[in-house]
Design a protein around this motif. Structure first.
Motif, PDB file in Angstrom:
ATOM      1  N   LEU A  28      -3.725  -3.039  25.910  1.00 27.28           N
ATOM      2  CA  LEU A  28      -4.444  -4.266  25.598  1.00 27.28           C
ATOM      3  C   LEU A  28      -5.074  -4.847  26.855  1.00 27.28           C
ATOM      4  N   LEU A  29      -4.360  -4.806  27.966  1.00 25.14           N
ATOM      5  CA  LEU A  29      -4.884  -5.309  29.230  1.00 25.14           C
ATOM      6  C   LEU A  29      -6.099  -4.510  29.668  1.00 25.14           C
ATOM      7  N   TRP A  30      -6.060  -3.188  29.535  1.00 21.21           N
ATOM      8  CA  TRP A  30      -7.197  -2.343  29.896  1.00 21.21           C
ATOM      9  C   TRP A  30      -8.405  -2.653  29.032  1.00 21.21           C
ATOM     10  N   VAL A  31      -8.189  -2.855  27.747  1.00 20.73           N
ATOM     11  CA  VAL A  31      -9.299  -3.179  26.843  1.00 20.73           C
ATOM     12  C   VAL A  31      -9.933  -4.502  27.234  1.00 20.73           C
TER      13      VAL A  31
ATOM     14  N   LEU B 198     -14.441  -7.424  29.753  1.00 23.10           N
ATOM     15  CA  LEU B 198     -14.902  -8.355  30.774  1.00 23.10           C
ATOM     16  C   LEU B 198     -15.951  -7.703  31.671  1.00 23.10           C
ATOM     17  N   CYS B 199     -15.742  -6.454  32.033  1.00 25.23           N
ATOM     18  CA  CYS B 199     -16.718  -5.738  32.854  1.00 25.23           C
ATOM     19  C   CYS B 199     -18.041  -5.578  32.120  1.00 25.23           C
TER      20      CYS B 199
END
Length: 45
Positions: free
Chosen positions: A17-20, A25-26
């Motif tokens: 979830l953090l990676w997504v 955001l990027c």
């Protein structure tokens, strides 16, 4: 092992979830214009 789903723990889902969120955001920052897109980069002018 009540906290496991598909053989992995909750930490794996938290990391995914953090990676997504970071990838979204990027993408948002890369599409943004003005100050938001260059907030973290020094100006080359």
């Amino acid at each position: 092992m009540a906290g496991t789903v598909l053989g992995v723990g909750a930490g794996v889902f938290i990391l995914a979830l953090l990676w997504v969120l970071v990838l979204l955001l990027c993408v948002l920052l890369s599409r943004a214009s003005g100050v938001a897109s260059s907030a973290g980069l020094p100006s080359s002018q």
